[in-house]
Write a protein that holds these residues in place. Structure first.
Motif, PDB file in Angstrom:
ATOM      1  N   VAL A   1       0.849  -1.190   0.000  1.00 16.38           N
ATOM      2  CA  VAL A   1       0.000   0.000   0.000  1.00 16.38           C
ATOM      3  C   VAL A   1       0.883   1.238   0.000  1.00 16.38           C
ATOM      4  N   VAL A   2       0.767   2.056  -1.031  1.00 15.03           N
ATOM      5  CA  VAL A   2       1.566   3.268  -1.158  1.00 15.03           C
ATOM      6  C   VAL A   2       0.718   4.534  -1.157  1.00 15.03           C
ATOM      7  N   GLY A   3      -0.618   4.362  -1.085  1.00 20.18           N
ATOM      8  CA  GLY A   3      -1.469   5.547  -1.115  1.00 20.18           C
ATOM      9  C   GLY A   3      -2.926   5.192  -0.914  1.00 20.18           C
ATOM     10  N   VAL A   4      -3.749   6.232  -0.961  1.00 24.14           N
ATOM     11  CA  VAL A   4      -5.191   6.100  -0.768  1.00 24.14           C
ATOM     12  C   VAL A   4      -5.879   6.892  -1.866  1.00 24.14           C
ATOM     13  N   GLY A   5      -6.859   6.271  -2.532  1.00 18.84           N
ATOM     14  CA  GLY A   5      -7.639   6.954  -3.543  1.00 18.84           C
ATOM     15  C   GLY A   5      -8.986   7.381  -2.967  1.00 18.84           C
ATOM     16  N   LEU A   6      -9.298   8.681  -3.041  1.00 24.85           N
ATOM     17  CA  LEU A   6     -10.549   9.224  -2.517  1.00 24.85           C
ATOM     18  C   LEU A   6     -11.405   9.720  -3.667  1.00 24.85           C
ATOM     19  N   ARG A   7     -12.711   9.507  -3.535  1.00 25.42           N
ATOM     20  CA  ARG A   7     -13.654   9.961  -4.568  1.00 25.42           C
ATOM     21  C   ARG A   7     -14.926  10.434  -3.883  1.00 25.42           C
ATOM     22  N   PHE A   8     -15.331  11.666  -4.236  1.00 22.50           N
ATOM     23  CA  PHE A   8     -16.549  12.259  -3.695  1.00 22.50           C
ATOM     24  C   PHE A   8     -17.338  12.848  -4.864  1.00 22.50           C
ATOM     25  N   ASP A   9     -18.455  12.240  -5.186  1.00 22.68           N
ATOM     26  CA  ASP A   9     -19.283  12.753  -6.274  1.00 22.68           C
ATOM     27  C   ASP A   9     -20.019  14.027  -5.884  1.00 22.68           C
ATOM     28  N   ALA A  10     -20.201  14.236  -4.589  1.00 17.97           N
ATOM     29  CA  ALA A  10     -20.930  15.422  -4.144  1.00 17.97           C
ATOM     30  C   ALA A  10     -20.087  16.686  -4.236  1.00 17.97           C
ATOM     31  N   CYS A  11     -18.812  16.576  -4.523  1.00 15.88           N
ATOM     32  CA  CYS A  11     -17.904  17.738  -4.590  1.00 15.88           C
ATOM     33  C   CYS A  11     -17.430  17.992  -6.015  1.00 15.88           C
ATOM     34  N   GLY A  12     -18.354  17.841  -6.964  1.00 14.48           N
ATOM     35  CA  GLY A  12     -17.963  18.079  -8.356  1.00 14.48           C
ATOM     36  C   GLY A  12     -17.023  17.026  -8.875  1.00 14.48           C
ATOM     37  N   ARG A  13     -17.345  15.748  -8.576  1.00 12.31           N
ATOM     38  CA  ARG A  13     -16.540  14.607  -9.010  1.00 12.31           C
ATOM     39  C   ARG A  13     -15.083  14.776  -8.547  1.00 12.31           C
ATOM     40  N   TYR A  14     -14.935  14.904  -7.252  1.00 12.21           N
ATOM     41  CA  TYR A  14     -13.600  14.979  -6.655  1.00 12.21           C
ATOM     42  C   TYR A  14     -12.994  13.588  -6.653  1.00 12.21           C
ATOM     43  N   GLU A  15     -11.844  13.431  -7.303  1.00  8.77           N
ATOM     44  CA  GLU A  15     -11.159  12.141  -7.370  1.00  8.77           C
ATOM     45  C   GLU A  15      -9.654  12.391  -7.373  1.00  8.77           C
ATOM     46  N   LYS A  16      -8.969  11.876  -6.360  1.00 13.45           N
ATOM     47  CA  LYS A  16      -7.534  12.152  -6.238  1.00 13.45           C
ATOM     48  C   LYS A  16      -6.868  11.042  -5.440  1.00 13.45           C
ATOM     49  N   ASN A  17      -5.636  10.722  -5.829  1.00 12.44           N
ATOM     50  CA  ASN A  17      -4.822   9.751  -5.099  1.00 12.44           C
ATOM     51  C   ASN A  17      -3.914  10.476  -4.117  1.00 12.44           C
ATOM     52  N   TRP A  18      -3.889   9.992  -2.892  1.00 10.70           N
ATOM     53  CA  TRP A  18      -3.075  10.558  -1.828  1.00 10.70           C
ATOM     54  C   TRP A  18      -1.912   9.595  -1.533  1.00 10.70           C
ATOM     55  N   SER A  19      -0.728  10.137  -1.312  1.00 10.17           N
ATOM     56  CA  SER A  19       0.438   9.323  -0.979  1.00 10.17           C
ATOM     57  C   SER A  19       0.513   9.110   0.528  1.00 10.17           C
ATOM     58  N   VAL A  20       1.165   8.015   0.922  1.00  6.05           N
ATOM     59  CA  VAL A  20       1.323   7.683   2.330  1.00  6.05           C
ATOM     60  C   VAL A  20       2.675   8.194   2.811  1.00  6.05           C
TER      61      VAL A  20
ATOM     62  N   PRO B   1       0.972   8.064  11.007  1.00  6.55           N
ATOM     63  CA  PRO B   1       0.854   8.048   9.539  1.00  6.55           C
ATOM     64  C   PRO B   1       0.186   9.325   9.026  1.00  6.55           C
ATOM     65  N   ARG B   2       0.506   9.659   7.788  1.00 10.88           N
ATOM     66  CA  ARG B   2      -0.093  10.810   7.118  1.00 10.88           C
ATOM     67  C   ARG B   2      -0.374  10.441   5.669  1.00 10.88           C
ATOM     68  N   ILE B   3      -1.371  11.074   5.114  1.00 11.08           N
ATOM     69  CA  ILE B   3      -1.622  10.992   3.676  1.00 11.08           C
ATOM     70  C   ILE B   3      -1.610  12.412   3.135  1.00 11.08           C
ATOM     71  N   TYR B   4      -1.111  12.572   1.927  1.00 12.48           N
ATOM     72  CA  TYR B   4      -0.945  13.920   1.382  1.00 12.48           C
ATOM     73  C   TYR B   4      -1.003  13.865  -0.135  1.00 12.48           C
ATOM     74  N   HIS B   5      -1.203  15.044  -0.746  1.00 11.07           N
ATOM     75  CA  HIS B   5      -1.052  15.201  -2.193  1.00 11.07           C
ATOM     76  C   HIS B   5      -0.485  16.578  -2.463  1.00 11.07           C
ATOM     77  N   GLU B   6       0.188  16.709  -3.587  1.00  5.99           N
ATOM     78  CA  GLU B   6       0.849  17.954  -3.936  1.00  5.99           C
ATOM     79  C   GLU B   6      -0.158  18.980  -4.417  1.00  5.99           C
ATOM     80  N   ILE B   7       0.045  20.241  -4.066  1.00  2.76           N
ATOM     81  CA  ILE B   7      -0.819  21.328  -4.506  1.00  2.76           C
ATOM     82  C   ILE B   7       0.035  22.365  -5.228  1.00  2.76           C
ATOM     83  N   GLY B   8      -0.631  23.224  -5.988  1.00  4.31           N
ATOM     84  CA  GLY B   8       0.091  24.239  -6.742  1.00  4.31           C
ATOM     85  C   GLY B   8       0.715  23.661  -8.001  1.00  4.31           C
TER      86      GLY B   8
END
Length: 391
Positions: free
Chosen positions: A340-359, A366-373
């Motif tokens: 397991v190297v990450g977590v995939g999140l999906r929320f249809d109520a937020c304008g089809r929010y779909e993003k993979n988060w790294s561990v 533990p923390r999960i994160y994704h790059e911004i900017g």
């Protein structure tokens, strides 16, 4: 009665000088003086002719690159003549010494930084040997180019400022004049580049950040400025030895010492290379918080509930627009090589929010994160797991 002379008895002009009493009646004294003057004039003409010949032979030897005339006189004069230095002010030697010092600083500091970074959470370091060597060579080339730019923009102006200040004060230029000039030049650079950065970001940075920039520039510019001053002084005084070569030698020894210390620390177990925590599905389930009120609950059955989760959208102007995401969705573990190297999140109520988060983080925190900017900006949006809260 007054006696009158006859008209033809008085000469028109008197002789300018009286005759020499030493001359005899036969004029032998005059002939001796004439012969002596003739011999003197002949000797002087002969000496002038010889000097003219030597000068012509010397000039001809200088033009042709030879060793002189047939008698070797021109070659001797050319060999005895001191050669003028190419750079009497030492500009070239100072520039090279500054570049060598800056490169040594960057290489040693970067090596120490990499050794420290290996023991902490990091991302993006190359692991393949060929790729690591290519990245190192590219970084070294960039360091050389930047060292030349910094030398021209900061170090040489600092040397010029110290010389002018010492001359204005009527005192000899010592190293303390250079030490005093470096902070002034560093302050000028902070003002210029700080203003450019503020115009680009449409907002000035905090005052503490400018102060840190000024302090870092001052500390970093002092060694190359002092090395450049020493190199220029050695050239002006016609002293042997190259400061740039000595700096390169000392920098290589310092780099080897840093590498030896790092290898000893990691080899003996005093420090260990960081590895992301090995999480299972049951470890991921729980409540995750961003520290600003955003919460995500991940259930064991794959259901996810978001409340105030930040959703970043690129606005095309260099900034991210942040929107709060609230609603239900799902999550799935992202695996690589069975791990397991990450977590995939999906929320249809937020304008089809779909993003993979790294561990990241550690097994205890533990923390999960994704790059911004922009890509490669290094900015992250991080969620930390709350202890004791299972999904």
């Amino acid at each position: 009665m007054t006696q009158q002379a006859e008209p033809g008895s008085i000469p028109d002009e008197a002789p300018a000088t009286a005759p020499d009493d030493s001359a005899g009646a036969d004029g032998t004294g005059a002939r001796e003086r004439t012969d002596k003057a003739g011999r003197t004039d002949g000797k002087e003409r002969k000496e002038r002719k010889e000097r003219k010949g030597r000068k012509e032979r010397t000039e001809e030897a200088d033009e042709t690159g030879g060793t002189g005339g047939a008698d070797g006189t021109g070659g001797t004069e050319r060999a005895d003549r001191p050669r003028a230095p190419r750079h009497p002010d030492g500009f070239g030697a100072a520039f090279c010494a500054s570049m060598a010092t800056l490169c040594a600083e960057v290489v040693v500091a970067a090596s120490a930084g990499v050794l420290v970074l290996l023991s902490r959470e990091h991302q993006g370091l190359p692991t393949a040997p060929v790729l690591a060597v290519a990245v190192a060579l590219g970084a070294l080339l960039l360091t050389v180019l930047l060292s030349g730019f910094v030398t021209a923009a900061a170090v040489m102006p600092a040397l010029g400022l110290s010389r002018r200040a010492a001359a204005r004060a009527g005192r000899p230029e010592g190293r303390w004049w250079t030490v005093g000039a470096v902070p002034v030049v560093a302050a000028g650079l902070v003002v210029v580049f700080g203003a450019v950065a503020a115009l680009g970001a449409l907002a000035p940075a905090p005052p503490l950040k400018y102060l840190l920039w000024w302090g870092g520039l001052t500390v970093g510019l002092l060694p190359p400025a002092l090395a450049a001053r020493r190199a220029a002084r050695r050239v002006r005084e016609d002293r042997p030895g190259s400061v740039a070569r000595r700096v390169a030698r000392d920098g290589a020894l310092a780099w080897l010492l840093v590498g030896a210390v790092g290898a000893t620390a990691y080899g003996t177990g005093l420090a260990t290379v960081y590895e992301p925590p090995k999480l299972h599905r049951s470890d991921i389930a729980g409540v995750w918080n961003d520290g600003r009120g955003g919460v995500v609950r991940l259930e064991r059955d794959g259901k996810a509930v978001a409340d105030g989760l930040d959703k970043f959208e690129w606005d095309g102007m260099g900034h991210d627009r942040i929107q709060d995401c609230k609603g239900s969705g799902s999550w799935t573990p992202v695996k690589e090589s069975g791990k397991v190297v990450g977590v995939g999140l999906r929320f249809d109520a937020c304008g089809r929010y779909e993003k993979n988060w790294s561990v990241g983080g550690t097994a205890k925190e533990p923390r999960i994160y994704h790059e911004i900017g922009k890509q490669g900006s290094g900015k992250r949006y991080v969620l930390k797991k709350l202890h004791g809260r299972k999904g």
